[in-house]
Design a protein around this motif. Structure first.
Motif: not given
Ligand SMILES: Nc1nc2c(ncn2[C@@H]2O[C@H](COP(=O)(O)OP(=O)(O)OP(=O)(O)O)[C@@H](O)[C@H]2O)c(=O)[nH]1
Length: 652
Positions: A492, A525-526, A529, A533, A538, A541-542, A545, A564, A568, A643
């Motif tokens: 990705l 870390d985002i 994130f 999404n 999604h 979201g991609d 990224l 990576r 995220e 953050r």
């Molecule tokens: N679109 C997309 N989303 C992803 C991918 N990998 C992980 N995620 C999403 O990233 C999100 C991570 O969520 P959390 O672990 O709750 O963390 P957060 O929402 O970023 O909150 P904090 O890290 O605490 O700030 C999840 O909803 C995953 O589905 C990806 O490759 N693409």
């Protein structure tokens, strides 16, 4: 094919053989011809002298008769006694000489006074009562016009009796001269009919002594007086104009009739000829017969001048004398023919074999040159001695540009060292399998070649030539590289994946540990994130990224490792950076992400932030994981503290 070649060669060799042998044979043939002609020369001259001598003798005999006392007595005084004496002398001459058909004495008026005929081998006097008037005969009139010392000689022709040519033929010369009495007065004409049969028989006999030649006596008009074929003789007398020399030998006659002597070569054969003037004693050969005085002839006698003696040697006869017509010559000819045929067969076989070899060689060359793999041979110094077209096509060089040059000239720099190693190895092992080197092409491109090499030993068992088969494995290498890339890259974001990061980071970690170098780890870390999404989908979201990693990559050096780490979460390894420098990089990343405007499909602009934790290598860090863990803790702290910030790990 071999037969066709054989016949073509046979034809060519035969032409060559004939071209060489014909002039030689021709010279030899002329030698044979000249030898035959030299022999005939003698017979022609001898025949000429004999004819002249014969006629001279008759004239001489007539002259002796004319001056005899008995004749003078009778013409002076024609008594019975004188008559009988003269008649008996005529009989004697007729009987002894066998050559006069008639001996006659005519009166001034042309009446026969005495006549002796030659009958059955002897002279016979004709009775007085049977004597005839010959005053109208040409020989009488011709002679009657002559002066005392002149002689008349008629043409040589066949005797005519009572208007018919006498059978069997009697070739005849009438020789006559005026007779003078004791007072010097004209008293008649003495005539002898000379039977030329003997002379002609002699001539024919003399001319028939050698096989192959044909002797002829020809009168000035070209009629035969003597010919080996009797049917051809006396054409003038018998009214056969077709029986002339010119009709039978038209090629030869113009020269023979216009020259005194010589040789004529025609398609039929060779003619050796000599003119004789039977009455021209002045021109006859001295020593053969000699006259005190030469006879004077009447003008009409001269129609007898210029007879031709011709010896004709047919070409067939000359050929039959040449060696080619002899058994030995024919054997030689057969052997030569067999030799030429054998030579043609041998050359045909050799040429066919040679052609088969060439075809095979061409096939091999074709196979060699256009094989699906490259082939080349190097000499003991590693210089090209041979190379196939396939490999040349790969390299983009012509054969001339390659042969004689070193193999290393066509290698990428990276492969040259390996080549020298392998070349030395080959001298020992004699065989190398599937070694990959990178070849340098003329157009600047390169390809990976997998080579299997065998060494060929010289007679003294020294390394002489290396013969290699080469496969272009660029595609395979590319595929491998692609697979490797796929295995190492996150699809990705196009940055390294976690596994690949560990591989490379471990190496750097160890190197730094060994050399007291510096290594820093940043993890980020985002933030929230999940909301991205949830709110935008999604796909957005991609996109976030992807854009984010792209922008973060711009904040890093080429030597930095960026991967990576999961979801995220991302990780960065920096080398040779102090705490501050690492902090600056981390801050630059945070700042870059913060300011990044991301367009969403609905036209709204989206912004995200990242939280970062970082640490640098300390002597206590024995493993890479220790560093990663510390960074992760710092990241966790950054999250916890609100953050969009960076925290350096601290043991406190
Ligand atoms: N679109 C997309 N989303 C992803 C991918 N990998 C992980 N995620 C999403 O990233 C999100 C991570 O969520 P959390 O672990 O709750 O963390 P957060 O929402 O970023 O909150 P904090 O890290 O605490 O700030 C999840 O909803 C995953 O589905 C990806 O490759 N693409």
């Amino acid at each position: 094919m071999i037969f066709k070649r054989f016949f073509v060669l046979l034809f060519l060799f035969s032409i060559a053989f004939l071209a060489i042998s014909y002039p030689i044979y021709s010279q030899y043939y002329h030698g044979v011809q000249n030898e035959i002609l030299a022999t005939e020369e003698i017979s022609v001259v001898a025949a000429k002298q004999k004819v002249q001598k014969e006629i001279y003798e008759q004239i001489h005999l007539l002259a002796a008769l004319k001056s005899s006392v008995l004749l003078t007595k009778f013409v002076t005084n024609r008594t019975q006694e004188n008559r009988e004496s003269l008649e008996s002398s005529f009989i004697n001459i007729s009987t002894n000489f066998h050559r006069f058909d008639q001996i006659r004495l005519l009166s001034n008026e042309g009446f026969e006074l005495i006549r002796v005929n030659f009958e059955k081998g002897q002279g016979v006097a004709v009775p007085l009562a049977d004597l005839q008037d010959k005053s109208q005969r040409y020989y009488f009139n011709e002679t009657n016009r002559l002066s005392d010392h002149q002689v008349y000689v008629s043409q040589l022709d066949l005797n005519i009796e009572q208007g018919q040519i006498e059978q069997p033929h009697k070739p005849m010369l009438r020789i006559a001269t005026p007779v003078i009495d004791s007072k010097g007065n004209r008293a008649g004409v003495l005539v002898v009919n000379y039977l030329a049969k003997g002379m002609l028989d002699n001539f024919r006999y003399q001319m028939s002594q050698r096989v192959g030649q044909q002797g002829m006596l020809i009168d000035p008009d070209g009629y035969w007086l003597s010919n080996h074929q009797r049917i051809n003789e006396w054409g003038a007398d018998l009214g056969r104009p077709e029986h002339t020399f010119s009709r039978l030998y038209p090629e030869a006659w113009p020269k023979i009739s216009s020259s005194a002597s010589g040789t004529v070569f025609t398609g039929q054969g060779v003619f050796r000829f000599e003119s004789i003037e039977p009455l021209d004693f002045a021109k006859s050969e001295h020593g053969h017969f000699k006259a005190d005085h030469y006879p004077l002839f009447s003008p009409s006698s001269l129609s007898n001048s210029d007879w031709k003696i011709v010896v004709y040697i047919p070409n067939d006869y000359i050929k039959s004398q040449s060696i080619l017509y002899q058994p030995l010559g024919q054997l030689f000819f057969v052997l030569i023919t067999l030799f030429v045929a054998g030579l043609a067969a041998l050359v045909a076989i050799l040429l066919t074999q040679q052609q088969a070899r060439l075809i095979k060689q061409k096939e091999l060359d074709d196979l060699y040159n256009h094989a699906p793999c490259g082939y080349h041979s190097l000499d003991k110094n590693g210089f090209f001695v041979r190379i196939n077209q396939t490999e040349l096509d790969w390299l983009g060089y012509s054969r001339d540009e390659v042969i004689g040059r070193s193999f290393v000239d066509f290698l990428k720099n990276e492969s040259k060292g390996r080549f020298y190693e392998l070349f030395d190895e080959l001298k020992v092992k004699r065989k190398i399998e599937n070694e990959v080197l990178e070849m340098q092409c003329k157009d600047g491109s390169s390809f990976h070649a997998s080579s299997s090499v065998r060494s060929l030993q010289s007679e003294r068992d020294n390394f002489a030539v290396a013969r290699a088969s080469v496969f272009d494995i660029s595609d395979r290498i590319k595929l491998e590289k692609k697979l490797e890339t796929l295995a190492n890259i996150d699809p990705l974001t196009n940055v390294s994946n976690r596994r690949h990061f560990y591989e490379q980071a471990n190496t750097e970690f160890k190197r730094a540990k060994c050399s007291d170098g510096k290594v820093s780890i940043i993890m980020f870390d985002i933030d929230y994130f999940k909301k991205v999404n949830d709110n935008y989908g999604h796909d957005v979201g991609d996109t976030v990224l992807k854009l984010l990693t792209n922008e973060v990559g711009k904040c890093l050096r080429d030597i930095d490792l960026f991967a990576r780490f999961g979801g995220e979460e991302f990780i960065i390894l920096l080398t040779e950076q102090s705490d501050d420098e690492t902090a600056r990089v981390a801050e630059r990343i945070r700042n870059t992400v913060e300011r990044l405007d991301i367009e969403t499909p609905l036209g709204k602009t989206l912004n995200v932030t990242v939280s970062l934790g970082f640490t640098t290598l300390t002597p206590q860090d024995k493993e890479l994981d220790s560093l990663i863990k510390k960074s992760d803790i710092a990241l966790y702290q950054a999250k916890a503290q609100g953050r969009n910030r960076l925290i350096q790990y601290s043991d406190d």
